[in-house]
Design a protein around this motif. Sequence first.
Motif, mmCIF file in Angstrom:
data_model
loop_
_atom_site.group_PDB
_atom_site.id
_atom_site.type_symbol
_atom_site.label_atom_id
_atom_site.label_comp_id
_atom_site.label_asym_id
_atom_site.label_seq_id
_atom_site.Cartn_x
_atom_site.Cartn_y
_atom_site.Cartn_z
ATOM 1 N N UNK A 209 0.830 -1.206 0.000
ATOM 2 C CA UNK A 209 0.000 0.000 0.000
ATOM 3 C C UNK A 209 0.862 1.254 0.000
ATOM 4 N N UNK A 210 0.338 2.288 -0.623
ATOM 5 C CA UNK A 210 0.930 3.625 -0.590
ATOM 6 C C UNK A 210 -0.212 4.594 -0.309
ATOM 7 N N UNK A 211 -0.025 5.412 0.699
ATOM 8 C CA UNK A 211 -1.102 6.306 1.107
ATOM 9 C C UNK A 211 -0.560 7.711 1.330
ATOM 10 N N UNK A 212 -1.377 8.693 0.955
ATOM 11 C CA UNK A 212 -1.089 10.070 1.325
ATOM 12 C C UNK A 212 -1.556 10.253 2.762
ATOM 13 N N UNK A 213 -0.922 11.177 3.468
ATOM 14 C CA UNK A 213 -1.301 11.458 4.846
ATOM 15 C C UNK A 213 -1.433 12.959 5.032
ATOM 16 N N UNK A 214 -2.474 13.363 5.721
ATOM 17 C CA UNK A 214 -2.599 14.738 6.171
ATOM 18 C C UNK A 214 -2.303 14.700 7.666
ATOM 19 N N UNK A 215 -1.190 15.310 8.059
ATOM 20 C CA UNK A 215 -0.675 15.173 9.417
ATOM 21 C C UNK A 215 -0.882 16.451 10.212
ATOM 22 N N UNK B 77 -7.703 3.320 -4.392
ATOM 23 C CA UNK B 77 -8.459 2.074 -4.513
ATOM 24 C C UNK B 77 -7.625 0.915 -5.052
ATOM 25 N N UNK B 78 -6.604 1.185 -5.859
ATOM 26 C CA UNK B 78 -5.813 0.092 -6.409
ATOM 27 C C UNK B 78 -4.854 -0.488 -5.376
ATOM 28 N N UNK B 79 -4.648 0.206 -4.270
ATOM 29 C CA UNK B 79 -3.910 -0.371 -3.142
ATOM 30 C C UNK B 79 -4.960 -0.971 -2.209
ATOM 31 N N UNK B 80 -4.737 -0.883 -0.948
ATOM 32 C CA UNK B 80 -5.725 -1.352 0.020
ATOM 33 C C UNK B 80 -6.553 -0.141 0.407
ATOM 34 N N UNK B 81 -7.627 0.102 -0.329
ATOM 35 C CA UNK B 81 -8.426 1.314 -0.180
ATOM 36 C C UNK B 81 -8.846 1.525 1.265
#
Length: 142
Positions: free
Chosen positions: A74-80, A96-100
């Motif tokens: 998985x690759x996710x953006x984060x708002x920290x 969605x193409x990762x682990x949504x």
Amino acid sequence: MEHRHYGWMALCTALGLALFASHVQAESHGDDPALEDAVAYSGRWATEPALCERDEEEDQAITLGPSRIEGSEASCDMEVTEEGDNVWEAQLDCPADDMATDERIRMSLEAGDEAEDDVLTLTYLDREDHEVTLVRCPGPGE
């Protein structure tokens, strides 16, 4: 979900952010102090030191950067946002193409005397506060 799935997601998350950490020095973070301070959690992380070793088939560590988490699955953006000394809350946005998933995590850093002594606890706030403890992986050549 099984507990090992949570651990794997945390591991993947940390891996993604570590890969992004190399961009931290090159990029300006604007006027957002939370992102400037977030560099403390940036790096490669794993649930145990043995998983820090890179395997040709799959990397079992996760990479954390100021606004991204990456792993082998998985690759996710984060708002920290900074919640306190060495504590951040992040909203994950995974395609969605990762682990949504769109969920919140809390990252709590216990800094050791040496970087490899650092411990990062990820608390999955939308999963009954499930916790995963990670150790910082040594950098290249360490």
